[in-house]
Design a protein around this motif. Structure first.
Motif, PDB file in Angstrom:
ATOM      1  N   SER A 108       0.826  -1.196   0.000  1.00 54.94           N
ATOM      2  CA  SER A 108       0.000   0.000   0.000  1.00 54.94           C
ATOM      3  C   SER A 108       0.869   1.258   0.000  1.00 54.94           C
ATOM      4  O   SER A 108       0.633   2.214  -0.747  1.00 54.94           O
ATOM      5  N   ARG A 109       1.906   1.246   0.829  1.00 55.34           N
ATOM      6  CA  ARG A 109       2.795   2.411   0.925  1.00 55.34           C
ATOM      7  C   ARG A 109       3.585   2.607  -0.373  1.00 55.34           C
ATOM      8  O   ARG A 109       3.731   3.729  -0.849  1.00 55.34           O
ATOM      9  N   GLU A 110       4.071   1.505  -0.916  1.00 53.99           N
ATOM     10  CA  GLU A 110       4.855   1.601  -2.144  1.00 53.99           C
ATOM     11  C   GLU A 110       3.991   2.119  -3.296  1.00 53.99           C
ATOM     12  O   GLU A 110       4.429   2.942  -4.096  1.00 53.99           O
ATOM     13  N   LEU A 111       2.756   1.628  -3.378  1.00 58.49           N
ATOM     14  CA  LEU A 111       1.858   2.082  -4.439  1.00 58.49           C
ATOM     15  C   LEU A 111       1.556   3.579  -4.299  1.00 58.49           C
ATOM     16  O   LEU A 111       1.471   4.297  -5.298  1.00 58.49           O
ATOM     17  N   GLN A 112       1.424   4.022  -3.061  1.00 60.88           N
ATOM     18  CA  GLN A 112       1.171   5.439  -2.825  1.00 60.88           C
ATOM     19  C   GLN A 112       2.366   6.286  -3.303  1.00 60.88           C
ATOM     20  O   GLN A 112       2.179   7.308  -3.956  1.00 60.88           O
ATOM     21  N   ASP A 113       3.570   5.819  -2.990  1.00 61.69           N
ATOM     22  CA  ASP A 113       4.786   6.497  -3.473  1.00 61.69           C
ATOM     23  C   ASP A 113       4.783   6.579  -4.994  1.00 61.69           C
ATOM     24  O   ASP A 113       5.055   7.622  -5.584  1.00 61.69           O
ATOM     25  N   LEU A 114       4.486   5.453  -5.616  1.00 62.81           N
ATOM     26  CA  LEU A 114       4.519   5.395  -7.076  1.00 62.81           C
ATOM     27  C   LEU A 114       3.424   6.281  -7.685  1.00 62.81           C
ATOM     28  O   LEU A 114       3.624   6.894  -8.737  1.00 62.81           O
ATOM     29  N   GLU A 115       2.294   6.355  -6.990  1.00 66.53           N
ATOM     30  CA  GLU A 115       1.207   7.221  -7.456  1.00 66.53           C
ATOM     31  C   GLU A 115       1.618   8.693  -7.332  1.00 66.53           C
ATOM     32  O   GLU A 115       1.390   9.482  -8.252  1.00 66.53           O
ATOM     33  N   THR A 116       2.222   9.044  -6.208  1.00 66.53           N
ATOM     34  CA  THR A 116       2.698  10.419  -5.996  1.00 66.53           C
ATOM     35  C   THR A 116       3.665  10.821  -7.103  1.00 66.53           C
ATOM     36  O   THR A 116       3.660  11.954  -7.572  1.00 66.53           O
ATOM     37  N   ASN A 117       4.483   9.885  -7.523  1.00 68.74           N
ATOM     38  CA  ASN A 117       5.450  10.164  -8.584  1.00 68.74           C
ATOM     39  C   ASN A 117       4.881   9.958  -9.984  1.00 68.74           C
ATOM     40  O   ASN A 117       5.625   9.923 -10.967  1.00 68.74           O
ATOM     41  N   LEU A 118       3.569   9.827 -10.051  1.00 69.91           N
ATOM     42  CA  LEU A 118       2.840   9.733 -11.331  1.00 69.91           C
ATOM     43  C   LEU A 118       3.216   8.509 -12.167  1.00 69.91           C
ATOM     44  O   LEU A 118       3.066   8.499 -13.378  1.00 69.91           O
ATOM     45  N   LEU A 119       3.737   7.469 -11.493  1.00 73.83           N
ATOM     46  CA  LEU A 119       4.153   6.267 -12.215  1.00 73.83           C
ATOM     47  C   LEU A 119       3.030   5.241 -12.275  1.00 73.83           C
ATOM     48  O   LEU A 119       2.991   4.408 -13.174  1.00 73.83           O
ATOM     49  N   VAL A 120       2.148   5.311 -11.296  1.00 73.17           N
ATOM     50  CA  VAL A 120       1.042   4.349 -11.209  1.00 73.17           C
ATOM     51  C   VAL A 120      -0.272   5.117 -11.146  1.00 73.17           C
ATOM     52  O   VAL A 120      -0.362   6.159 -10.503  1.00 73.17           O
ATOM     53  N   LYS A 121      -1.262   4.613 -11.860  1.00 69.92           N
ATOM     54  CA  LYS A 121      -2.594   5.212 -11.836  1.00 69.92           C
ATOM     55  C   LYS A 121      -3.527   4.295 -11.050  1.00 69.92           C
ATOM     56  O   LYS A 121      -3.559   3.093 -11.278  1.00 69.92           O
TER      57      LYS A 121
ATOM     58  N   HIS B 138      11.307  13.588 -15.528  1.00 73.73           N
ATOM     59  CA  HIS B 138      10.439  13.417 -14.363  1.00 73.73           C
ATOM     60  C   HIS B 138      10.212  14.748 -13.629  1.00 73.73           C
ATOM     61  O   HIS B 138       9.097  15.073 -13.234  1.00 73.73           O
ATOM     62  N   ARG B 139      11.274  15.514 -13.472  1.00 72.79           N
ATOM     63  CA  ARG B 139      11.131  16.825 -12.815  1.00 72.79           C
ATOM     64  C   ARG B 139      10.127  17.705 -13.544  1.00 72.79           C
ATOM     65  O   ARG B 139       9.303  18.382 -12.932  1.00 72.79           O
ATOM     66  N   LYS B 140      10.228  17.699 -14.863  1.00 75.70           N
ATOM     67  CA  LYS B 140       9.289  18.496 -15.674  1.00 75.70           C
ATOM     68  C   LYS B 140       7.859  18.025 -15.444  1.00 75.70           C
ATOM     69  O   LYS B 140       6.938  18.812 -15.306  1.00 75.70           O
ATOM     70  N   LYS B 141       7.689  16.714 -15.430  1.00 80.06           N
ATOM     71  CA  LYS B 141       6.374  16.108 -15.245  1.00 80.06           C
ATOM     72  C   LYS B 141       5.773  16.521 -13.888  1.00 80.06           C
ATOM     73  O   LYS B 141       4.605  16.875 -13.796  1.00 80.06           O
ATOM     74  N   ILE B 142       6.592  16.431 -12.867  1.00 75.31           N
ATOM     75  CA  ILE B 142       6.116  16.771 -11.514  1.00 75.31           C
ATOM     76  C   ILE B 142       5.819  18.269 -11.428  1.00 75.31           C
ATOM     77  O   ILE B 142       4.821  18.689 -10.834  1.00 75.31           O
ATOM     78  N   ALA B 143       6.684  19.072 -12.032  1.00 75.16           N
ATOM     79  CA  ALA B 143       6.483  20.529 -12.005  1.00 75.16           C
ATOM     80  C   ALA B 143       5.193  20.909 -12.738  1.00 75.16           C
ATOM     81  O   ALA B 143       4.463  21.812 -12.311  1.00 75.16           O
TER      82      ALA B 143
ATOM     83  N   HIS C 136       4.212   7.326 -18.138  1.00 75.80           N
ATOM     84  CA  HIS C 136       5.448   7.774 -17.488  1.00 75.80           C
ATOM     85  C   HIS C 136       6.109   6.606 -16.741  1.00 75.80           C
ATOM     86  O   HIS C 136       7.327   6.440 -16.779  1.00 75.80           O
ATOM     87  N   GLY C 137       5.311   5.802 -16.090  1.00 74.99           N
ATOM     88  CA  GLY C 137       5.838   4.611 -15.421  1.00 74.99           C
ATOM     89  C   GLY C 137       6.424   3.614 -16.409  1.00 74.99           C
ATOM     90  O   GLY C 137       7.489   3.043 -16.186  1.00 74.99           O
TER      91      GLY C 137
END
Lengths: 120, 120
Positions: free
Chosen positions: A63-76, B112-117, A94-95
């Motif tokens: 759950s925590r890892e998925l949240q991290d990946l979601e925050t970084n826009l890698l997982v939807k 990735h930085r651009k994406k997050i920004a 992006h992921g």
């Protein structure tokens, strides 16, 4: 290697290299690469199926890892309109763009193991 | 992507992906990528010169990081027959083989930085 890809040590160097360290940080730990590779291979998955496919991961950790990946826009994350409610996870484009890097790392890691084994 | 490069989720998957995590672990932390990139760009360097080029690194940290890199056969340490004795560090061919991965990571990190920004 093309010139534009050189790791240049000019004034922007430190900032440039920090971008590489960013990537390192985003993939860090035991599980993120496995989660990304699993979603990349299997397509959208429900939480329980993802957990079943990644041997040894606990639900809190996943759950925590998925949240991290979601925050970084890698997982939807998609909440499906079912009863009971279900949630599906899939890799964003992006992921998916990490696939090439993870594969390079995998191949380098294999070559490295051989190298280390040959020394001993 | 060629088939042989696919992150396959067959029986060897977990082991395969662990090789990618190995690479992650070897590059881990704030300094290793910077040390590798500096040696890659500048060629063989003495300890003091290396420390001067990597802003903010302490000598204890640099010493420890170089030892890690040496253990992993990425850096070669040569004691020069000078008075006073001097020690030179250079990237091994195996260390140089990380250049492509570090560059991919750098480019991905920038994207990735651009994406997050753009999200904020």
């Amino acid at each position: 290697m093309k010139k534009k890809e050189t790791v240049a040590l000019d004034s922007t160097c430190s900032k440039e290299l920090m971008a590489a360290t960013d990537t390192l940080t985003i993939l860090n730990g035991k599980w993120k690469i496995q989660i990304i590779a699993t979603l990349n291979y299997s397509g959208p998955l429900r939480f329980m199926d993802l957990q079943r496919l990644i041997k040894g991961i606990g639900s809190k950790m996943l759950s925590r890892e998925l949240q991290d990946l979601e925050t970084n826009l890698l997982v939807k994350r998609t909440v499906l309109n079912t009863r009971p409610m279900t949630v599906e996870y899939e890799l964003s484009p992006h992921g998916k763009s990490l696939e090439r890097i993870i594969n390079s790392m995998r191949l380098w890691g294999k070559a490295h193991r051989k190298k280390i084994a040959a020394r001993n």
